[in-house]
Design an enzyme around this catalytic site. Structure first.
Site, PDB file in Angstrom:
ATOM      1  N   PHE A  51       0.784  -1.231   0.000  1.00 25.98           N
ATOM      2  CA  PHE A  51       0.000   0.000   0.000  1.00 25.98           C
ATOM      3  C   PHE A  51       0.822   1.290   0.000  1.00 25.98           C
ATOM      4  O   PHE A  51       0.259   2.365   0.182  1.00 25.98           O
ATOM      5  CB  PHE A  51      -0.993   0.049   1.175  1.00 25.98           C
ATOM      6  CG  PHE A  51      -2.223  -0.763   0.944  1.00 25.98           C
ATOM      7  CD1 PHE A  51      -3.135  -0.436  -0.032  1.00 25.98           C
ATOM      8  CD2 PHE A  51      -2.453  -1.902   1.707  1.00 25.98           C
ATOM      9  CE1 PHE A  51      -4.256  -1.208  -0.257  1.00 25.98           C
ATOM     10  CE2 PHE A  51      -3.577  -2.685   1.487  1.00 25.98           C
ATOM     11  CZ  PHE A  51      -4.477  -2.333   0.503  1.00 25.98           C
ATOM     12  N   ASP A  52       2.135   1.211  -0.192  1.00 25.53           N
ATOM     13  CA  ASP A  52       2.897   2.456  -0.304  1.00 25.53           C
ATOM     14  C   ASP A  52       4.121   2.266  -1.202  1.00 25.53           C
ATOM     15  O   ASP A  52       5.222   2.678  -0.866  1.00 25.53           O
ATOM     16  CB  ASP A  52       3.327   2.961   1.077  1.00 25.53           C
ATOM     17  CG  ASP A  52       3.608   4.462   1.084  1.00 25.53           C
ATOM     18  OD1 ASP A  52       3.170   5.169   0.145  1.00 25.53           O
ATOM     19  OD2 ASP A  52       4.262   4.943   2.031  1.00 25.53           O
ATOM     20  N   ILE A  53       3.895   1.631  -2.360  1.00 25.08           N
ATOM     21  CA  ILE A  53       4.972   1.443  -3.325  1.00 25.08           C
ATOM     22  C   ILE A  53       5.228   2.773  -4.032  1.00 25.08           C
ATOM     23  O   ILE A  53       4.340   3.340  -4.656  1.00 25.08           O
ATOM     24  CB  ILE A  53       4.610   0.347  -4.350  1.00 25.08           C
ATOM     25  CG1 ILE A  53       4.478  -1.013  -3.641  1.00 25.08           C
ATOM     26  CG2 ILE A  53       5.648   0.282  -5.463  1.00 25.08           C
ATOM     27  CD1 ILE A  53       5.765  -1.490  -2.989  1.00 25.08           C
ATOM     28  N   ASN A  57      10.442   4.425  -1.290  1.00 23.49           N
ATOM     29  CA  ASN A  57      10.416   3.192  -0.499  1.00 23.49           C
ATOM     30  C   ASN A  57      11.115   2.025  -1.183  1.00 23.49           C
ATOM     31  O   ASN A  57      10.963   0.878  -0.767  1.00 23.49           O
ATOM     32  CB  ASN A  57       8.972   2.810  -0.154  1.00 23.49           C
ATOM     33  CG  ASN A  57       8.373   3.740   0.879  1.00 23.49           C
ATOM     34  OD1 ASN A  57       9.094   4.428   1.599  1.00 23.49           O
ATOM     35  ND2 ASN A  57       7.051   3.785   0.957  1.00 23.49           N
ATOM     36  N   THR A  92       0.496   7.080  -0.709  1.00 20.78           N
ATOM     37  CA  THR A  92       1.015   8.393  -1.067  1.00 20.78           C
ATOM     38  C   THR A  92       0.308   8.895  -2.317  1.00 20.78           C
ATOM     39  O   THR A  92       0.205   8.170  -3.301  1.00 20.78           O
ATOM     40  CB  THR A  92       2.530   8.324  -1.322  1.00 20.78           C
ATOM     41  OG1 THR A  92       3.174   7.857  -0.129  1.00 20.78           O
ATOM     42  CG2 THR A  92       3.095   9.682  -1.699  1.00 20.78           C
TER      43      THR A  92
END
Length: 232
Positions: A51-53, A57, A92
């Site tokens: 959920f935050d690729i 990161n 994001t």
């Protein structure tokens, strides 16, 4: 990781640490991230949705092998069931799949990570953020639509650093896979296993996907907190 995060190698801007990578390196990083996500989605006893690729990161070791980091927003779900319920959006802005902030677009699942991955490798290919207010023409603000038009018209890709046929093949493959991954309907996106096959396969050329439904943003100046907002 010795080489830090991926963002400093694909976003030029005014960064003093920016360093341009060659197409072969970018392509291998894209494949490595895809394999990592495939493992999270299929290789673990419990499926992990990140959920935050995003480039920040993705960490790079001394050989520029990518490592997926920051699992603070991750969710666990059984292998046999990847559809989950969320209270509010997470991720994001600019990389969040449409269904994560509006269930009208479909169910939240592992395909939401696929969308984020697609937006990220399009940034890798374009060498800039997908939405940029610094380009000269309004039609070029939203990179996915700009590059899709070039593919549709069979024009030159117009990307930096394409010096030979091998670079052109790598760039085109990354762009086509990215456009498949950001399809608005989650069911139309490939799984990460299929993404790996698409990137590594050479038997048949990839088809141009349908144009993503999301519209381009306005030309109005955007601050850093809203740079990635896409209007529907």
């Amino acid at each position: 990781m010795p080489n830090g995060s991926l963002d400093k190698f694909i976003h030029d801007g005014d960064s003093l640490t920016y360093r341009q990578l060659g197409w072969e390196a970018l392509y291998q990083i894209a494949v490595g991230i895809a394999r990592g996500l495939e493992y999270l989605h299929r290789g673990c006893n419990t499926r992990i949705l990140h959920f935050d690729i995003k480039p920040h990161n993705i960490l790079l070791n001394e050989n520029f092998f990518p490592k997926i980091s920051d699992f603070g927003l991750a969710k666990l779900c059984p292998q046999k069931d990847s559809i989950i319920s969320l209270v509010g959006a997470r991720g994001t802005t600019g990389y969040i799949a449409p269904e994560v902030f509006s269930r009208n677009f479909g169910e939240v699942s592992h395909k939401s990570d696929v969308y984020s991955y697609g937006m990220m490798i399009l940034e890798m290919a374009g060498g800039r953020k997908n939405i940029s207010v610094e380009v000269d023409r309004t039609s070029e603000i939203y990179f996915p639509h700009w590059i899709y038009k070039r593919l549709e018209l069979d024009e030159e890709l117009g990307l930096h650093g394409i010096m030979d046929d091998e670079s052109h093949v790598s760039a085109r493959k990354m762009i086509l896979v990215g456009l498949w991954c950001i399809q608005t309907d989650p069911s139309h996106r490939p799984s990460m296993s299929r993404v790996v096959e698409m990137l590594e396969g050479t038997a048949e050329p990839l088809q141009i996907p349908p144009k993503p439904f999301l519209s381009s943003p306005s030309r109005a100046p955007l601050d850093s907190s809203t740079t990635h907002v896409i209007t529907l």
